[in-house]
Design a protein around this motif. Structure first.
Motif, PDB file in Angstrom:
ATOM      1  N   LEU A  83     -29.147 -45.003  -9.662  1.00  0.00           N
ATOM      2  CA  LEU A  83     -30.144 -43.961  -9.898  1.00  0.00           C
ATOM      3  C   LEU A  83     -31.450 -44.581 -10.373  1.00  0.00           C
ATOM      4  CD1 LEU A  83     -28.000 -41.208 -11.659  1.00  0.00           C
ATOM      5  CD2 LEU A  83     -28.782 -41.266  -9.297  1.00  0.00           C
ATOM      6  N   ARG A  84     -31.346 -45.548 -11.267  1.00  0.00           N
ATOM      7  CA  ARG A  84     -32.547 -46.237 -11.751  1.00  0.00           C
ATOM      8  C   ARG A  84     -33.258 -46.914 -10.586  1.00  0.00           C
ATOM      9  NH1 ARG A  84     -36.534 -48.496 -12.667  1.00  0.00           N
ATOM     10  NH2 ARG A  84     -37.285 -49.482 -14.589  1.00  0.00           N
ATOM     11  N   ALA A  85     -32.497 -47.540  -9.687  1.00  0.00           N
ATOM     12  CA  ALA A  85     -33.089 -48.198  -8.532  1.00  0.00           C
ATOM     13  C   ALA A  85     -33.737 -47.189  -7.585  1.00  0.00           C
ATOM     14  CB  ALA A  85     -32.028 -49.008  -7.799  1.00  0.00           C
ATOM     15  N   ALA A  86     -33.148 -45.996  -7.471  1.00  0.00           N
ATOM     16  CA  ALA A  86     -33.730 -44.970  -6.606  1.00  0.00           C
ATOM     17  C   ALA A  86     -35.080 -44.508  -7.123  1.00  0.00           C
ATOM     18  CB  ALA A  86     -32.778 -43.779  -6.493  1.00  0.00           C
ATOM     19  N   VAL A 125     -34.664 -38.687  -4.119  1.00  0.00           N
ATOM     20  CA  VAL A 125     -33.576 -37.843  -3.604  1.00  0.00           C
ATOM     21  C   VAL A 125     -33.072 -38.385  -2.269  1.00  0.00           C
ATOM     22  CG1 VAL A 125     -33.019 -35.558  -2.688  1.00  0.00           C
ATOM     23  CG2 VAL A 125     -34.312 -35.771  -4.819  1.00  0.00           C
ATOM     24  N   VAL A 126     -33.983 -38.804  -1.407  1.00  0.00           N
ATOM     25  CA  VAL A 126     -33.588 -39.350  -0.110  1.00  0.00           C
ATOM     26  C   VAL A 126     -32.759 -40.620  -0.296  1.00  0.00           C
ATOM     27  CG1 VAL A 126     -34.432 -40.355   2.040  1.00  0.00           C
ATOM     28  CG2 VAL A 126     -35.533 -38.327   1.108  1.00  0.00           C
ATOM     29  N   ARG A 127     -33.193 -41.491  -1.216  1.00  0.00           N
ATOM     30  CA  ARG A 127     -32.470 -42.751  -1.427  1.00  0.00           C
ATOM     31  C   ARG A 127     -31.055 -42.509  -1.955  1.00  0.00           C
ATOM     32  NH1 ARG A 127     -37.542 -44.150  -4.148  1.00  0.00           N
ATOM     33  NH2 ARG A 127     -38.887 -45.141  -2.603  1.00  0.00           N
ATOM     34  N   VAL A 128     -30.894 -41.488  -2.791  1.00  0.00           N
ATOM     35  CA  VAL A 128     -29.587 -41.230  -3.391  1.00  0.00           C
ATOM     36  C   VAL A 128     -28.667 -40.455  -2.454  1.00  0.00           C
ATOM     37  CG1 VAL A 128     -28.423 -39.943  -5.236  1.00  0.00           C
ATOM     38  CG2 VAL A 128     -30.393 -41.377  -5.772  1.00  0.00           C
ATOM     39  N   THR A 129     -29.204 -39.468  -1.757  1.00  0.00           N
ATOM     40  CA  THR A 129     -28.360 -38.565  -0.966  1.00  0.00           C
ATOM     41  C   THR A 129     -28.370 -38.845   0.528  1.00  0.00           C
ATOM     42  OG1 THR A 129     -30.130 -36.930  -0.595  1.00  0.00           O
ATOM     43  CG2 THR A 129     -28.869 -36.749  -2.658  1.00  0.00           C
ATOM     44  N   GLN A 130     -29.358 -39.621   1.002  1.00  0.00           N
ATOM     45  CA  GLN A 130     -29.534 -39.844   2.445  1.00  0.00           C
ATOM     46  C   GLN A 130     -29.762 -38.529   3.177  1.00  0.00           C
ATOM     47  OE1 GLN A 130     -29.705 -43.103   3.801  1.00  0.00           O
ATOM     48  NE2 GLN A 130     -29.792 -43.458   1.592  1.00  0.00           N
ATOM     49  N   ARG A 131     -30.327 -37.563   2.477  1.00  0.00           N
ATOM     50  CA  ARG A 131     -30.639 -36.268   3.078  1.00  0.00           C
ATOM     51  C   ARG A 131     -32.141 -36.067   3.056  1.00  0.00           C
ATOM     52  NH1 ARG A 131     -27.359 -32.082  -0.421  1.00  0.00           N
ATOM     53  NH2 ARG A 131     -28.320 -30.599   1.044  1.00  0.00           N
ATOM     54  N   GLY A 148     -26.301 -34.590 -10.106  1.00  0.00           N
ATOM     55  CA  GLY A 148     -25.628 -33.425  -9.554  1.00  0.00           C
ATOM     56  C   GLY A 148     -25.502 -33.486  -8.043  1.00  0.00           C
ATOM     57  N   MET A 149     -26.511 -34.035  -7.375  1.00  0.00           N
ATOM     58  CA  MET A 149     -26.483 -34.150  -5.915  1.00  0.00           C
ATOM     59  C   MET A 149     -25.513 -35.222  -5.447  1.00  0.00           C
ATOM     60  SD  MET A 149     -30.561 -33.997  -5.085  1.00  0.00           S
ATOM     61  CE  MET A 149     -31.622 -32.686  -5.696  1.00  0.00           C
ATOM     62  N   ALA A 150     -25.380 -36.294  -6.225  1.00  0.00           N
ATOM     63  CA  ALA A 150     -24.523 -37.417  -5.836  1.00  0.00           C
ATOM     64  C   ALA A 150     -23.743 -37.892  -7.060  1.00  0.00           C
ATOM     65  CB  ALA A 150     -25.367 -38.549  -5.254  1.00  0.00           C
ATOM     66  N   SER A 206     -35.204 -43.059  11.219  1.00  0.00           N
ATOM     67  CA  SER A 206     -34.105 -43.596  12.014  1.00  0.00           C
ATOM     68  C   SER A 206     -32.855 -42.824  11.600  1.00  0.00           C
ATOM     69  CB  SER A 206     -33.925 -45.094  11.740  1.00  0.00           C
ATOM     70  OG  SER A 206     -33.446 -45.290  10.420  1.00  0.00           O
ATOM     71  N   THR A 207     -31.702 -43.273  12.088  1.00  0.00           N
ATOM     72  CA  THR A 207     -30.481 -42.563  11.737  1.00  0.00           C
ATOM     73  C   THR A 207     -30.059 -42.820  10.316  1.00  0.00           C
ATOM     74  OG1 THR A 207     -29.178 -44.400  12.597  1.00  0.00           O
ATOM     75  CG2 THR A 207     -29.642 -42.554  14.102  1.00  0.00           C
ATOM     76  N   THR A 208     -30.586 -43.871   9.687  1.00  0.00           N
ATOM     77  CA  THR A 208     -30.151 -44.212   8.328  1.00  0.00           C
ATOM     78  C   THR A 208     -31.270 -44.209   7.322  1.00  0.00           C
ATOM     79  OG1 THR A 208     -30.453 -46.577   8.800  1.00  0.00           O
ATOM     80  CG2 THR A 208     -28.271 -45.656   9.201  1.00  0.00           C
ATOM     81  N   HIS A 209     -32.492 -44.010   7.738  1.00  0.00           N
ATOM     82  CA  HIS A 209     -33.619 -44.071   6.803  1.00  0.00           C
ATOM     83  C   HIS A 209     -34.514 -42.848   7.006  1.00  0.00           C
ATOM     84  CE1 HIS A 209     -36.890 -45.610   4.410  1.00  0.00           C
ATOM     85  NE2 HIS A 209     -37.713 -45.374   5.411  1.00  0.00           N
TER      86      HIS A 209
END
Length: 343
Positions: free
Chosen positions: A294-297, A320-326, A284-286, A335-338
């Motif tokens: 998703l499995r990798a996340a 959630v962070v890995r999938v949405t970057q939020r 739903g988020m992504a 950092s700006t991307t992690h």
């Protein structure tokens, strides 16, 4: 032989027939003879599956509310517009924690009305019970669209209390494919099954995330959890589960029960149900995220191309962070991307 039932399987381009042999006929030899007939694509014996539940409640709290920071995750997503199919026993759709959920119900076991039964009610409630309604529990994905597909039925002779067959499961899987669900929950286990394996391949080909419970009494975790690309879920307290499985709470899980009540349940059935809800949240988020991503996340070692050395305990906030970057769950920017979750 006598024809008992039949059902079209458009996902495979086949028609499925259930035949019963006369008494005294050797089933294995008959199956072999049928398989050799060029008009027949596949012949197999009817197999029996069972739910993966236990009856020893050990806790009086909802573990994922704290372990997975569920309230904080619900601030980001609740599974809205994600179709989740639960293939199980019947469900008490009139339960106070499920009222108003507009659950799609189908009965693939018999021609009777859709019944309220224990295991399905528990699994569906864990996945999608209403939240913030003043009663009961909070489902992991409280706004997901639920499809309760009855392919199993209660049995006093089974240790888990519920059994299913190759044919009933196949009919339910075909319905889930036709309904274009995004997530599929299979809190059950049995022998490897050619027909069901083909239908699972069709589901995976439709970008459906398939979540299945691990049978710790089977060396490979049992089927369907051992099927390729299925998200196999074992309980955190279980032993001897496959290294590729993910771990989720499986003891003292509060669940909805038939008749409008609640109880504590244990078993990998309920660990898988919680992960099914989490996958629905992530989708739903992504929505554009592929099931493999998703499995990798959920399993970062897979994401990095590493072979898992041991089963991994799910970190829902990190997923959630890995999938949405939020940022989620009170995390801090690395950092700006992690984003690195704050421990």
């Amino acid at each position: 032989m006598h024809l008992l039932d039949d059902w079209p399987m458009p996902a495979l381009g086949l028609d499925c027939f259930v035949m019963e042999a006369d008494s005294g006929v050797a089933r294995a030899r008959l199956v072999s003879q049928l398989a050799a007939d060029p008009r027949i694509e596949l012949a197999q014996p009817m197999q029996v599956f069972h739910a993966l539940a236990e009856g020893d409640p050990l806790s009086a709290a909802q573990p994922i509310v704290t372990d997975w920071h569920l309230r904080e995750l619900h601030a980001l997503g609740t599974g809205r517009n994600v179709n989740v199919a639960v293939i199980d026993t019947g469900v008490d759709v009139g339960h106070p924690d499920l009222q108003g959920r507009r659950i799609v119900t189908r009965n693939f076991v018999d021609s009777g009305p859709f019944p309220a039964e224990s295991h399905g009610t528990q699994v569906v409630g864990i996945i999608g019970a209403r939240s913030d309604d003043g009663v009961g529990i909070a489902g992991v994905a409280p706004q997901a669209r639920l499809l309760a597909l009855r392919a199993c039925w209660p049995s006093s002779t089974a240790a888990s209390g519920a059994v299913c067959s190759s044919f009933t499961l196949a009919k339910a899987l075909q319905f889930a494919l036709d309904a274009h669900v995004q997530v599929l929950n299979l809190s059950l286990t049995g022998p490897r099954d050619p027909l069901l394996g083909r239908l699972l391949d069709a589901a995976l080909g439709q970008r459906i995330s398939v979540v299945a419970a691990v049978d710790t009494h089977s060396a490979d975790g049992g089927f369907p959890s051992s099927h390729h690309d299925v998200i196999a879920v074992a309980g955190e307290q279980a032993r001897d589960h496959p290294s590729t499985s993910l771990l989720a709470p499986d003891r003292g899980i509060p669940a909805t029960t038939v008749g409008g009540g609640w109880s504590f349940v244990s078993g990998s059935s309920y660990a898988a149900a919680q992960v099914t809800g989490l996958v629905a949240l992530l989708r739903g988020m992504a929505p554009a995220t592929a099931p493999a991503q998703l499995r990798a996340a959920l399993a970062p070692e897979v994401e990095l191309g590493l072979a898992p050395r041991r089963p991994e305990r799910i970190d829902a906030c990190a997923a959630v962070v890995r999938v949405t970057q939020r940022c989620a769950c009170d995390c801090i920017a690395g950092s700006t991307t992690h984003w690195r979750p704050r421990r």
